[in-house]
Structure formats: structure tokens, C-alpha cells
Design an enzyme around this catalytic site. Structure first.
Site, short mmCIF file in Angstrom:
data_model
loop_
_atom_site.label_atom_id
_atom_site.label_comp_id
_atom_site.label_asym_id
_atom_site.label_seq_id
_atom_site.Cartn_x
_atom_site.Cartn_y
_atom_site.Cartn_z
CB ALA A 38 106.52 38.00 37.62
CE1 TYR A 39 111.82 44.21 40.92
CE2 TYR A 39 110.02 45.56 41.65
CZ TYR A 39 111.33 45.36 41.41
OH TYR A 39 112.17 46.72 42.08
CB SER A 40 104.06 42.45 43.07
OG SER A 40 104.65 43.92 42.87
#
Length: 250
Positions: free
Chosen positions: A156-158
Site C-alpha cells: 500500500a505504501y509503495s
């Protein structure tokens, strides 16, 4: 005293995620170099303390994932800064869960994308009209090396940070020639309160990927942010600036 005393004289800035980490460090430097700053952050208590430490004009406690709250905050900030917002540093962000895709919590995925990507869009959407009205603006959207390379167990962060890079490239091209410059920053992991959201194993993995063999210092990325936010950054737009200790390859 900053080596760039007076660099931001007469300039007015909004800094999201301004209560801690890179947002706070960048805001402090902008003020030290003659600018005026409004801090935005979700945490009202730490926001108040940061404002006193930084010397901010005022603060707005809000969730950048709420577009109506962001629009209201932009109006409040424009008024507090005397009818101008010259600089936006969009650094508010969260890491989300640490888990493989097949086990990744859906609510965490949505929250990360809502804050890290949608929040950047909402902030730019709300602030750009003030910049265009004055014919000047500098936008710094904080992405991450994860947006270029992807970190395992941090999908999700990436993905959200890759989205910030793509969004900023589009925005910069839209604004080119109108006096408003938009770029993104892709730092590797640096010492910051956001690391408290991660297990030590994930931090160790990210450190191992940095050729310089250490995490970054927040002041190193703040220095780059302030160049990007200054009049000196006058020709490069729709691009990314890297503070990754040699990790990124493009």
C-alpha cells in the site's frame, strides 16, 4: 543561523504533516530563512507544540483524507498568510500494515491510499488556485524510494508513493509556464517518528538496501525540500529529486 538567510523572505508556505518529522524540519527551515508558515497535521496536541517551536503563523488540525476539511484549511491558511500561498510541502503520510499482499488488511490499504495519495491530490487541488492567482508557486510532494522500487510487505505504501510520483509529473506539466513548479521528493528511509509504525525487521531491511549503509537524517531531506520550494528551483518541474543514499537507480 541558516546559510540561506532571507531565501524565503516574503514567501508564505503550507506544510502538511507539520507536527513532526520532515514536515516540521522543513517548516522550521523555511521560517529560519525568512518565510511564514502554516502547519497542518492530524495530531492537534503535537501540532500546537510544533507551531511554537517552529514559529508558525497558525495551525490547522485536519485529516488530509477529508477533501472538505482540506478545502477549508486552504481558505483559512490563505487568509492567515495575507492572501497568498506560495509554497506547499505535502509531507503528511502513514506507513500502513506490514504484511504480504494476500494478507494485507483492506482497511489499512484504503487508509494508506487515502492519506498518502488522495490527500496529496486534495491538498494540491485546494492550493493551486491561490498560486495561479498570484502567478507563483512551488509544490513539493513527498513520495519515497518505495514508490520507485517497491518494498516487500509494504504494498500500500509503495503503491501510494508511486502514485504521488505519477500525479506530480502530471501536475507539473499542467502548470508549466504558469509560474507554478511541482516536483516530488523520493527519500530513502530516514530517522523519523513514522518508523515507530514499522517492525524493526522492516527498518533493518530498508537500511540494508541503502549503499551508504545508514538511514538518512531528516535535515538532509529538509535541505532538499527547501531548494525545491525556493525561487532557485525555476526550471525543473514534473520531476523527482532523490535523497536515497544511492539506493535508487533512476
Amino acid at each position: 543561523m541558516s546559510a540561506y538567510e532571507g531565501r524565503f523572505a516574503g514567501r508564505a508556505a503550507v506544510v502538511t504533516g507539520g507536527a513532526s518529522g520532515l514536515g516540521k524540519a522543513a517548516a522550521a527551515r523555511i521560517v529560519a530563512e525568512g518565510g511564514r508558515v502554516v502547519l497542518w497535521d492530524l495530531n492537534a496536541d503535537t501540532l500546537k507544540a510544533a507551531a511554537t517551536e517552529v514559529g508558525a503563523v497558525t495551525t490547522v488540525a485536519l485529516d488530509v483524507a477529508d477533501p472538505e476539511a482540506v478545502a477549508s484549511a486552504a481558505e483559512i491558511s490563505n487568509a492567515a498568510l495575507g492572501g497568498r500561498i506560495d509554497i506547499l510541502v505535502a509531507s503528511a503520510g502513514v506507513t500502513g500494515a506490514t504484511a504480504p499482499v494476500q494478507e494485507f488488511p483492506i482497511d489499512s490499504w484504503k487508509r494508506v491510499v487515502d492519506i498518502n495519495l488522495n490527500g496529496v491530490f486534495y491538498c494540491c487541488r485546494a492550493v493551486v488556485p491561490f498560486m495561479l492567482a498570484n502567478g507563483y508557486g512551488r509544490i513539493v510532494n513527498v513520495a519515497s524510494v518505495a514508490g520507485k522500487e517497491g518494498n516487500p510487505n509494504a504494498s500500500a505504501y509503495s503503491a501510494s508513493k508511486a502514485g504521488v510520483i505519477g500525479f506530480t509529473k502530471s501536475l507539473g506539466k499542467e502548470l508549466a509556464g504558469k509560474g507554478v513548479i511541482a516536483n516530488s521528493l523520493t527519500p530513502a528511509t530516514f530517522e523519523s517518528p513514522i518508523l515507530e509504525q514499522l517492525p524493526q525487521s522492516q527498518v533493518d531491511y530498508m537500511r540494508s538496501k541503502i549503499p551508504m549503509g545508514r538511514l538518512g537524517e531528516v535535515e538532509e531531506s529538509a535541505a532538499m525540500v527547501c531548494f525545491m520550494a525556493s525561487e532557485e528551483c525555476s526550471f525543473t518541474t514534473a520531476s523527482t529529486f532523490d535523497t536515497s543514499g544511492g539506493r535508487t537507480t533512476y
